[in-house]
Design an enzyme around this catalytic site. Structure first.
Site, PDB file in Angstrom:
ATOM      1  N   ASP A   1      37.675  44.606  38.832  1.00  0.00           N
ATOM      2  CA  ASP A   1      37.133  43.292  38.542  1.00  0.00           C
ATOM      3  C   ASP A   1      35.749  43.478  37.930  1.00  0.00           C
ATOM      4  O   ASP A   1      34.826  43.968  38.592  1.00  0.00           O
ATOM      5  CB  ASP A   1      37.050  42.467  39.828  1.00  0.00           C
ATOM      6  CG  ASP A   1      36.675  41.015  39.578  1.00  0.00           C
ATOM      7  OD1 ASP A   1      35.899  40.745  38.644  1.00  0.00           O
ATOM      8  OD2 ASP A   1      37.153  40.133  40.326  1.00  0.00           O
TER       9      ASP A   1
ATOM     10  N   GLN B   1      40.210  42.256  35.985  1.00  0.00           N
ATOM     11  CA  GLN B   1      39.853  40.852  36.157  1.00  0.00           C
ATOM     12  C   GLN B   1      38.479  40.578  35.559  1.00  0.00           C
ATOM     13  O   GLN B   1      37.646  41.485  35.440  1.00  0.00           O
ATOM     14  CB  GLN B   1      39.858  40.472  37.643  1.00  0.00           C
ATOM     15  CG  GLN B   1      41.248  40.511  38.266  1.00  0.00           C
ATOM     16  CD  GLN B   1      41.223  40.254  39.757  1.00  0.00           C
ATOM     17  OE1 GLN B   1      40.235  40.510  40.447  1.00  0.00           O
ATOM     18  NE2 GLN B   1      42.334  39.749  40.284  1.00  0.00           N
TER      19      GLN B   1
ATOM     20  N   GLU C   1      40.844  47.253  45.229  1.00  0.00           N
ATOM     21  CA  GLU C   1      39.798  46.580  44.461  1.00  0.00           C
ATOM     22  C   GLU C   1      38.430  46.773  45.102  1.00  0.00           C
ATOM     23  O   GLU C   1      38.232  46.391  46.260  1.00  0.00           O
ATOM     24  CB  GLU C   1      40.078  45.080  44.357  1.00  0.00           C
ATOM     25  CG  GLU C   1      38.990  44.333  43.601  1.00  0.00           C
ATOM     26  CD  GLU C   1      39.200  42.832  43.586  1.00  0.00           C
ATOM     27  OE1 GLU C   1      38.583  42.161  42.733  1.00  0.00           O
ATOM     28  OE2 GLU C   1      39.962  42.328  44.426  1.00  0.00           O
TER      29      GLU C   1
ATOM     30  N   GLU D   1      39.745  35.435  37.134  1.00  0.00           N
ATOM     31  CA  GLU D   1      39.497  35.125  38.549  1.00  0.00           C
ATOM     32  C   GLU D   1      38.055  34.614  38.671  1.00  0.00           C
ATOM     33  O   GLU D   1      37.147  35.330  39.067  1.00  0.00           O
ATOM     34  CB  GLU D   1      39.701  36.345  39.445  1.00  0.00           C
ATOM     35  CG  GLU D   1      39.700  35.953  40.915  1.00  0.00           C
ATOM     36  CD  GLU D   1      39.818  37.143  41.856  1.00  0.00           C
ATOM     37  OE1 GLU D   1      40.416  36.988  42.925  1.00  0.00           O
ATOM     38  OE2 GLU D   1      39.293  38.225  41.513  1.00  0.00           O
TER      39      GLU D   1
END
Length: 267
Positions: free
Chosen positions: A177, A203, A143, A239
């Site tokens: 993300d 995310q 990530e 998240e």
């Protein structure tokens, strides 16, 4: 219809983790994902978590490798040259816990580092993670984390993560993300379209404050429509940090979920 997972590192934190799993199911989530359920004095036995997920009927998608010495500023270990033993121990512990609780993937946290030695350390630890995860049927995720929230993080852009994945033969997958991409000045929709074959998980959170995803400067409805056109079949991880803290804080901010599930905004 899009599927959403609750990241229990941020959501439903006003109750014990097994209860949070059940709360996520009641709230309408389709899965859960975790930060570090196996680390520290508050660690939850894997069998308890697995039982809670089975009771709730939700899959556990992923968890992270340990950050290291948080008080000393660690935010991951895998790119820290000279600390390979700690990094391998964190990888082994995360993989063992993920296998025991029934999770599907482990996010390999790189940490704050730079330079050729960090690059070599990360690739060696990534290779170890992939080799260890393979017999368990687990996926390894990378990530990119923005450098405003975590200055000096080794993997801060999608391009960097993709290059590392390519160096390892494409076996690891990208955890994209949208919040981190946007904070680094990128366009999440473009990043998703360009990196789509390598994406293992997505995310979302509001930008720039990381609150509920229907607030802030990043408009998710067109991004969600784009995901559906691309044929995305994975989950979308929520998240974010709920604006309301304490009992019921997560539930109070969940008006976005039903609308986003249909691929459109709450407005």
């Amino acid at each position: 219809m899009l599927r959403f997972s609750a990241n229990l590192g941020f959501l439903f934190t006003d109750r014990p983790l097994p209860e949070a799993v059940v709360a996520a199911a009641r709230a309408g989530f389709d899965a859960v994902e975790l930060h570090w359920p196996h680390v520290g004095p508050g660690a939850v036995p894997a069998d308890e978590l697995k039982s809670a997920a089975a009771e709730a009927g939700l899959p556990i998608l992923a968890l992270n490798t340990a950050r290291g010495d948080v008080a000393a500023g660690d935010f991951g270990l895998s790119a820290l040259a000279g600390r390979e033993r700690e990094a391998r121990a964190a990888i082994n512990a995360a993989i063992a816990y993920a296998a025991a609780c029934g999770a599907g993937a482990v996010h390999l946290m790189a940490g704050k580092a730079e330079g050729p030695e960090a690059h070599a350390a990360f690739l060696a630890n990534l290779r170890h993670a992939l080799t260890s995860a393979r017999p368990q049927g687990l996926r390894i995720l990378l990530e990119p984390i923005n450098t405003f929230d975590v200055p000096g993080y080794f993997v801060s852009t999608v391009d960097r993560a993709l290059a590392l994945i390519e160096e390892m033969g494409g076996e690891a997958e990208l955890l994209l993300d949208c919040y981190h991409v946007a904070r680094m000045g990128g366009d999440p929709a473009t990043a998703i379209a360009e990196a789509f074959p390598k994406i293992g998980h997505i995310q979302i959170a509001g930008v720039p404050d990381r609150g509920e995803p229907d607030q802030g400067t990043l408009a998710y409805p067109p991004l969600l429509d784009g995901l559906q056109r691309l044929g995305y079949t994975g989950h979308i991880g929520a998240e974010y940090r709920p604006r309301m803290s304490g009992a019921g804080g997560t539930e109070a901010g969940l008006t976005w979920l039903a609308a986003f599930r249909k691929g459109r905004g709450a407005g």
